[in-house]
Write a protein that holds these residues in place. Structure first.
Motif, PDB file in Angstrom:
ATOM      1  N   ASP A  13       0.825  -1.208   0.000  1.00  0.00           N
ATOM      2  CA  ASP A  13       0.000   0.000   0.000  1.00  0.00           C
ATOM      3  C   ASP A  13       0.858   1.257   0.000  1.00  0.00           C
ATOM      4  N   MET A  14       2.007   1.176   0.654  1.00  0.00           N
ATOM      5  CA  MET A  14       2.918   2.326   0.636  1.00  0.00           C
ATOM      6  C   MET A  14       3.432   2.571  -0.785  1.00  0.00           C
ATOM      7  N   MET A  15       3.546   1.483  -1.547  1.00  0.00           N
ATOM      8  CA  MET A  15       4.104   1.588  -2.897  1.00  0.00           C
ATOM      9  C   MET A  15       3.079   1.982  -3.946  1.00  0.00           C
ATOM     10  N   LYS A  16       1.842   1.608  -3.682  1.00  0.00           N
ATOM     11  CA  LYS A  16       0.804   1.822  -4.693  1.00  0.00           C
ATOM     12  C   LYS A  16       0.720   3.275  -5.113  1.00  0.00           C
ATOM     13  N   GLY A  17       0.559   3.487  -6.390  1.00  0.00           N
ATOM     14  CA  GLY A  17       0.330   4.852  -6.849  1.00  0.00           C
ATOM     15  C   GLY A  17       1.567   5.718  -6.924  1.00  0.00           C
ATOM     16  N   LYS A  18       2.706   5.162  -6.573  1.00  0.00           N
ATOM     17  CA  LYS A  18       3.924   5.977  -6.648  1.00  0.00           C
ATOM     18  C   LYS A  18       4.639   5.728  -7.974  1.00  0.00           C
ATOM     19  N   THR A  19       5.348   6.727  -8.395  1.00  0.00           N
ATOM     20  CA  THR A  19       6.163   6.543  -9.599  1.00  0.00           C
ATOM     21  C   THR A  19       7.451   5.838  -9.180  1.00  0.00           C
ATOM     22  N   PRO A  20       8.181   5.267 -10.144  1.00  0.00           N
ATOM     23  CA  PRO A  20       9.434   4.584  -9.784  1.00  0.00           C
ATOM     24  C   PRO A  20      10.404   5.497  -9.020  1.00  0.00           C
ATOM     25  N   GLN A  21      10.448   6.767  -9.396  1.00  0.00           N
ATOM     26  CA  GLN A  21      11.374   7.663  -8.706  1.00  0.00           C
ATOM     27  C   GLN A  21      10.951   7.849  -7.251  1.00  0.00           C
ATOM     28  N   GLU A  22       9.661   7.964  -7.045  1.00  0.00           N
ATOM     29  CA  GLU A  22       9.157   8.112  -5.680  1.00  0.00           C
ATOM     30  C   GLU A  22       9.453   6.861  -4.860  1.00  0.00           C
ATOM     31  N   ILE A  23       9.354   5.707  -5.517  1.00  0.00           N
ATOM     32  CA  ILE A  23       9.671   4.454  -4.825  1.00  0.00           C
ATOM     33  C   ILE A  23      11.126   4.479  -4.376  1.00  0.00           C
ATOM     34  N   ARG A  24      11.980   4.916  -5.290  1.00  0.00           N
ATOM     35  CA  ARG A  24      13.418   4.947  -4.963  1.00  0.00           C
ATOM     36  C   ARG A  24      13.661   5.870  -3.781  1.00  0.00           C
ATOM     37  N   GLU A  25      12.932   6.989  -3.773  1.00  0.00           N
ATOM     38  CA  GLU A  25      13.128   7.931  -2.667  1.00  0.00           C
ATOM     39  C   GLU A  25      12.592   7.390  -1.354  1.00  0.00           C
ATOM     40  N   THR A  26      11.405   6.799  -1.428  1.00  0.00           N
ATOM     41  CA  THR A  26      10.798   6.293  -0.195  1.00  0.00           C
ATOM     42  C   THR A  26      11.620   5.176   0.425  1.00  0.00           C
ATOM     43  N   PHE A  27      12.105   4.279  -0.424  1.00  0.00           N
ATOM     44  CA  PHE A  27      12.809   3.119   0.114  1.00  0.00           C
ATOM     45  C   PHE A  27      14.314   3.209  -0.051  1.00  0.00           C
ATOM     46  N   HIS A  28      14.778   4.342  -0.473  1.00  0.00           N
ATOM     47  CA  HIS A  28      16.221   4.587  -0.584  1.00  0.00           C
ATOM     48  C   HIS A  28      16.907   3.523  -1.429  1.00  0.00           C
ATOM     49  N   ILE A  29      16.378   3.372  -2.627  1.00  0.00           N
ATOM     50  CA  ILE A  29      16.941   2.373  -3.528  1.00  0.00           C
ATOM     51  C   ILE A  29      17.776   3.080  -4.572  1.00  0.00           C
ATOM     52  N   LYS A  30      18.918   2.484  -4.842  1.00  0.00           N
ATOM     53  CA  LYS A  30      19.800   3.113  -5.814  1.00  0.00           C
ATOM     54  C   LYS A  30      19.340   2.760  -7.227  1.00  0.00           C
ATOM     55  N   ASN A  31      19.340   3.736  -8.084  1.00  0.00           N
ATOM     56  CA  ASN A  31      18.961   3.509  -9.468  1.00  0.00           C
ATOM     57  C   ASN A  31      20.172   3.024 -10.248  1.00  0.00           C
ATOM     58  N   ASP A  32      20.170   1.758 -10.608  1.00  0.00           N
ATOM     59  CA  ASP A  32      21.342   1.241 -11.324  1.00  0.00           C
ATOM     60  C   ASP A  32      21.141   1.179 -12.831  1.00  0.00           C
ATOM     61  N   TYR A  33      20.132   1.870 -13.329  1.00  0.00           N
ATOM     62  CA  TYR A  33      19.911   1.927 -14.767  1.00  0.00           C
ATOM     63  C   TYR A  33      20.641   3.118 -15.351  1.00  0.00           C
ATOM     64  N   THR A  34      21.148   2.937 -16.548  1.00  0.00           N
ATOM     65  CA  THR A  34      21.630   4.107 -17.278  1.00  0.00           C
ATOM     66  C   THR A  34      20.386   4.757 -17.880  1.00  0.00           C
ATOM     67  N   PRO A  35      20.461   6.023 -18.233  1.00  0.00           N
ATOM     68  CA  PRO A  35      19.265   6.666 -18.800  1.00  0.00           C
ATOM     69  C   PRO A  35      18.723   5.925 -20.027  1.00  0.00           C
ATOM     70  N   GLU A  36      19.605   5.346 -20.839  1.00  0.00           N
ATOM     71  CA  GLU A  36      19.137   4.625 -22.023  1.00  0.00           C
ATOM     72  C   GLU A  36      18.384   3.368 -21.624  1.00  0.00           C
ATOM     73  N   GLU A  37      18.956   2.643 -20.662  1.00  0.00           N
ATOM     74  CA  GLU A  37      18.317   1.407 -20.223  1.00  0.00           C
ATOM     75  C   GLU A  37      16.949   1.701 -19.621  1.00  0.00           C
ATOM     76  N   GLU A  38      16.908   2.783 -18.865  1.00  0.00           N
ATOM     77  CA  GLU A  38      15.644   3.117 -18.222  1.00  0.00           C
ATOM     78  C   GLU A  38      14.599   3.476 -19.272  1.00  0.00           C
ATOM     79  N   ALA A  39      15.027   4.197 -20.298  1.00  0.00           N
ATOM     80  CA  ALA A  39      14.093   4.560 -21.373  1.00  0.00           C
ATOM     81  C   ALA A  39      13.584   3.311 -22.073  1.00  0.00           C
ATOM     82  N   GLU A  40      14.451   2.328 -22.212  1.00  0.00           N
ATOM     83  CA  GLU A  40      14.076   1.065 -22.869  1.00  0.00           C
ATOM     84  C   GLU A  40      13.012   0.330 -22.065  1.00  0.00           C
ATOM     85  N   VAL A  41      13.232   0.236 -20.773  1.00  0.00           N
ATOM     86  CA  VAL A  41      12.263  -0.463 -19.919  1.00  0.00           C
ATOM     87  C   VAL A  41      10.935   0.273 -19.956  1.00  0.00           C
TER      88      VAL A  41
END
Lengths: 179, 519
Positions: free
Chosen positions: A142-170
């Motif tokens: 429920d904490m995760m629902k409705g959040k964007t991936p960036q918000e998830i990263r901020e809330t749970f302090h997750i490091k983004n290991d995608y390069t901008p190209e990879e992220e665009a691909e996903v």
């Protein structure tokens, strides 16, 4: 602390006369908790230990700290009371506020910091308490629902290991989810 | 809350532990706490997410992406949903669905999506197929797709391109395309030659899930195979051999074959085409109808288990041999049929106008039908003022297309003039759901077909992307497999090569072959 544990032992002897079986649970940091056997059996793990006859004096729980264990015991006590004494409380697979009278209590119970919440998930998994696992996982979901991936990263302090190209691909592959 | 606080004050928490907790809260940066959870528990959390969020979170981190993309996760996700639905058992809400109507308006094919109370997840606008590329022949000639069939949450689309005599001769072709309108993924099937004599064909589309968890009773659509069957109309009466063309996702090719029938079959009429081919339990069903006459029976074909023979189901015993139209549909996993007797039969007995709903209970011994409902139009309650104005006699003639609610056996949908109606057999209420644009033309014949999309717990994925059989096709094919390979400039695990008319990307890390472009 020593005095508090002896006082527990004293009351233990008194309660023994009342014929309610007790078990002692020992946390990873050496704290002992005495609970009714029926409450402890909310945990399938503990239930199997008791049934296998391995519970002599204390049941050591090396994966659970005392802070978490006290909360878990709190949960089990509350749910056992609500369910009655005959069988382990039958918690519905997902708590529905109309069927589960403890919804409000549960909601308050999980209002804790992230660290504690994840520790509770780990404990519920280790101790095999279905209702608690369901409750805690649902809380995180429920904490995760409705959040964007960036918000998830901020809330749970997750490091983004995608390069901008990879992220665009996903993003492109799952375009429909982003709309 | 007070109970918990008092617990803390009773100092059950040892002193040194408390100090450590204070430290993490104030001075240490909060590192990825969530990652202290083992993968199995992360999955437990993901199972409880709505599916759109689950897809969305693939872009949070590579670790999450690999967890969510794994078929193991999809199985667990569907299973969890299934458990949830079972314990909460509200039948009519089990799987949301979208009903869509295809019709002609000013000589263009249009689709009307009926409003439904689905979650935000599966709402479609009327232009929801716009993501599909149109076939472009010459500069101003665009060929659009029309829907020919649907199965679960996939649609089968069709387009035909005539021969091009101008400039260089380009042969005509027919093209089918399977698409998932929710995820906007689509696959084009290999072309078929275009027959200017207009094949009289009905088309069926069915999928067979690979892994079906028999114990838990839930089907996973993570990996499955499907077949598209083109059934050619018998050209002579009483034919027992049917010419079919079957496309199988296993082989990736069309193949011509002959299916033998235990009974003589009739040519297809407009009634057969209206009723279409319905997939139920991975078997295809269509009507055998004498043109200008009555229903003779239903033909059943199982392309997965018995592709050489079809079965024949007789018409129901008490089936009134009245001329009229027939619609097929599926409700709760059973084949259902609505019989609308022709109004001209009833003549001047308006009170006798009715329709009947039959359900096929047993496939053996020529089939066993059960009459589920027989409804008289005079008994219906018309709440909408527009409907109430229509004399009840006129209700019957123009109900041409009907559809069943997939879960609630007491709800049906009809088209009447330019209205789409919902009929609730419990309350006997007939209400208007939606309306088509009005034209001076007689709209009755413009409404072509009705399709149902049943939304799945997890959207059916683009099969070809992860289909291992693409490699099998490559092995069987005699033509050179790899033409013009190309290397990815920076990632040594990715190759691109041409295969038939596809440009394929091969990822050596995940061993996945993916179609990038199709010529």
């Amino acid at each position: 602390m020593a005095s508090s544990s002896t006082s527990v032992v004293v009351s233990n002897k008194e309660k023994e006369n009342k014929n309610t079986k007790k078990v002692t649970l020992k946390s990873s940091d050496g704290e002992s908790f005495e609970v009714d056997e029926s409450v402890a059996m909310e945990s399938q793990t503990i239930k199997h230990i008791i049934e296998d006859g391995c519970a002599n004096n204390e049941i050591p729980l090396p994966n659970v700290t005392s802070g978490i264990l006290s909360r878990v015991i709190e949960y089990c006590k509350k749910h056992k009371e609500a369910a009655g004494e005959s069988e382990p409380s039958v918690t519905s697979y997902t708590s529905n506020s109309t069927t589960n009278p403890l919804t409000e209590w549960d909601t308050e119970f999980v209002k804790v910091d992230q660290n504690t919440l994840f520790d509770l998930i780990l404990a519920a998994n280790y101790l095999d308490i279905k209702g608690l696992l369901d409750l805690t996982c649902k809380t995180v979901a429920d904490m995760m629902k409705g959040k964007t991936p960036q918000e998830i990263r901020e809330t749970f302090h997750i490091k983004n290991d995608y390069t901008p190209e990879e992220e665009a691909e996903v993003r492109k592959e799952n375009q429909w989810a982003f709309e | 809350m007070s109970l918990l606080n008092s617990r803390k004050n009773l100092s059950l928490v040892p002193h040194r532990k408390r100090r450590r907790e204070n430290q993490t809260q104030s001075s240490e940066p909060l590192h990825e706490l969530i990652n202290k959870l083992p993968d199995a528990l992360l999955l437990e959390i993901f199972y409880r997410l709505p599916r759109r969020s689950a897809h969305l979170f693939k872009s949070v981190s590579k670790h999450w992406s690999s967890l969510i993309s794994d078929p193991y996760f999809v199985r667990g996700f569907i299973h969890h949903r299934h458990q949830f639905n079972k314990s909460n058992s509200s039948d009519s809400n089990s799987k949301p669905f979208t009903l869509m109507l295809q019709y002609y308006f000013r000589s263009t094919n249009k689709i009307l999506v009926l409003p439904s109370n689905n979650s935000r997840d599966c709402d479609f606008g009327d232009d929801f197929l716009n993501f599909l590329p149109c076939i472009k022949r010459r500069v101003r000639k665009l060929y659009h797709y029309i829907i020919t069939a649907s199965f679960n949450d996939l649609l089968l689309l069709y387009s035909e391109v005539r021969e091009d005599f101008i400039l260089n001769f380009k042969p005509g072709f027919c093209e089918y395309c399977v698409c998932n309108p929710l995820t906007k993924q689509w696959i084009k099937l290999p072309h078929l030659p275009f027959n200017s004599n207009k094949d009289n064909v009905i088309v069926g589309f069915t999928c067979d899930p690979y892994s079906c968890d028999k114990e838990q009773g839930c089907k996973t659509h993570a990996h499955y195979r499907y077949k598209v069957v083109r059934i050619h109309s018998p050209t002579q009466p009483n034919t027992t051999q049917l010419r079919v063309q079957i496309f199988s996702s296993d082989t990736g090719e069309w193949c011509n074959s002959v299916v033998s029938s235990p009974r003589g079959l009739n040519s297809f009429s407009y009634i057969s085409k209206n009723a279409g081919v319905v997939a139920c339990n991975a078997m295809l069903h269509w009507v055998d109808y004498i043109y200008g006459g009555t229903l003779e029976g239903i033909v059943v074909f199982d392309p997965f288990n018995d592709a050489e023979r079809c079965r024949y189901i007789d018409q129901p015993i008490r089936f009134s041999s009245l001329k009229g139209s027939v619609s097929l549909g599926v409700c709760r996993g059973h084949l259902r049929m609505i019989q609308h007797p022709s109004p001209w039969f009833h003549g001047y007995r308006p009170n006798a106008r009715s329709f009947s709903v039959w359900e096929l209970e047993d496939y053996d011994n020529g089939g066993t039908w059960c009459l589920k409902h027989k409804v008289y139009f005079k008994d219906m309650i018309l709440e909408h003022p527009v409907l109430a104005k229509l004399p009840k006699e006129s209700l019957s003639p123009i109900v041409l297309l009907s559809a069943f609610h997939p879960n609630d056996e007491k709800i049906l949908f009809f088209t009447l003039r330019n209205y789409i109606l919902r009929c609730n057999l419990r309350t006997m209420v007939l209400e208007i759901v939606d309306e088509l644009e009005k034209t001076r033309e007689n709209l009755v014949y413009n409404v072509k077909s009705v399709f149902l999309l049943e939304h799945q717990s997890w959207p059916t994925p683009d099969v070809v992307t992860e289909h291992p059989n693409l490699v099998e096709i490559a092995k069987k094919s005699s033509s050179p497999l790899v033409l013009l390979p190309a290397f990815h400039p920076s990632n040594d695990k990715i190759l691109c090569f041409k295969f038939h008319n596809y440009t394929v990307m091969c990822n050596l890390q995940t061993m996945v072959l993916k179609i990038v472009i199709q010529l």
